[in-house]
Write an enzyme that holds these catalytic residues in place. Sequence first.
Site, mmCIF file in Angstrom:
data_model
loop_
_atom_site.group_PDB
_atom_site.id
_atom_site.type_symbol
_atom_site.label_atom_id
_atom_site.label_comp_id
_atom_site.label_asym_id
_atom_site.label_seq_id
_atom_site.Cartn_x
_atom_site.Cartn_y
_atom_site.Cartn_z
ATOM 1 N N HIS A 168 0.874 -1.135 -0.227
ATOM 2 C CA HIS A 168 -0.063 -0.078 -0.036
ATOM 3 C C HIS A 168 0.855 1.343 -0.089
ATOM 4 C CE1 HIS A 168 -3.807 -2.087 0.444
ATOM 5 N NE2 HIS A 168 -3.401 -2.578 1.618
ATOM 6 N N CYS A 237 -0.217 1.821 -5.376
ATOM 7 C CA CYS A 237 -1.265 2.523 -5.941
ATOM 8 C C CYS A 237 -0.566 4.079 -6.256
ATOM 9 C CB CYS A 237 -2.494 2.572 -5.112
ATOM 10 S SG CYS A 237 -2.570 3.569 -3.736
ATOM 11 N N ARG A 247 -1.442 2.646 -11.197
ATOM 12 C CA ARG A 247 -0.432 1.943 -10.459
ATOM 13 C C ARG A 247 0.857 2.638 -10.606
ATOM 14 N NH1 ARG A 247 -4.369 0.745 -8.498
ATOM 15 N NH2 ARG A 247 -5.524 -1.515 -8.216
#
Lengths: 285, 52
Positions: A168, A237, A247
């Site tokens: 993340h 991301c 991305r």
Amino acid sequence: MENQPADAVVEAAASASVPAGAGGARHAVGGSHARTRRRARLSPLTVIGELLLVSGLAVLGYFGWQYVNTQVVVPQQQQGLAAQQSARWAAEADPETPWNGKIPIAAAPAEGQVFGVLYIPAMGKNYAYRVAEGTDRPTVLDLSDKGIGHYDKTQMPGATGNFAIAAHRSGPWVTPFREIMRLRVGDPIYLETEDGWYTYRFRSQEYVLPTETDVLDAFPRVSGEPGKDRILTLTTCHPKEDGTAERAITYAVFDDFRPRSEGAPAALAEANSNVAGSSAKQAGA
Amino acid sequence: MFSLLWRFFPGPVWLRILVLLLVVAALVWALITYAYPYAATLLSSEESTVTS
């Protein structure tokens, strides 16, 4: 301000009957002191307003918590876990068997199992996160004690091909790749496994759509058999704080391997104060 | 609600303030330990992988 009309009503009630102000007058007469008179009945609007105030603060606190959790609490927890992991590997290592000079290929671990520790000094002095097998969110990517996941269809570190990992960049749990844009060409990325330390050098970054899975190819963006290159690909991301429409893909190429018996790379030990013991070993060597 | 709370606890002003601060601290702790992590599971939709 409230007292004055009330007092006036009291006086009026004492002198004559005043039907309009009767309720207020009775109340005022019942409580002989000003203090008791001020206890007006609690209005539901007041309660609603105060509850809204409190919940507003609670929501504000959520954003504060998210930041503190991912920027302070979890990184510290991960650094502690990484140090423990490293110490465990060092204790398990067999000092009798010398390194055969070949770059070892890490054995494929079970789904969800931690098999590596990633160090990126460019993204924080003591940056260290554990790497687990698989990119499942509830079992790897969302867990604050793992956070980085290896795409199980890509190669393992040491093998020719592409070692691709995901993590993340924002969110409330664990954000290992939050500062991925701080990398500059040539910056080292270290991956520690049971066998030793793989050093990769940052090469380039690009933005792709979430469906462009060819970044995970054995040579990114090129289909076919793996060549001689050992690539490290980091996916996360983009944009950083605002949605997941794209991305950000980061590529690094393999540079060097140091077996566990030789200790951590000097540059890593110098940058990261949690990586210990290696400097002493190097002084001896 | 705030006025009810203020009257609920006995004692002098400094004691009431102390007790209310402790109550607030307990609330914040409960939020951080239970409410926020639970809210995070409902709110977050972060994705970081590439999938076809």
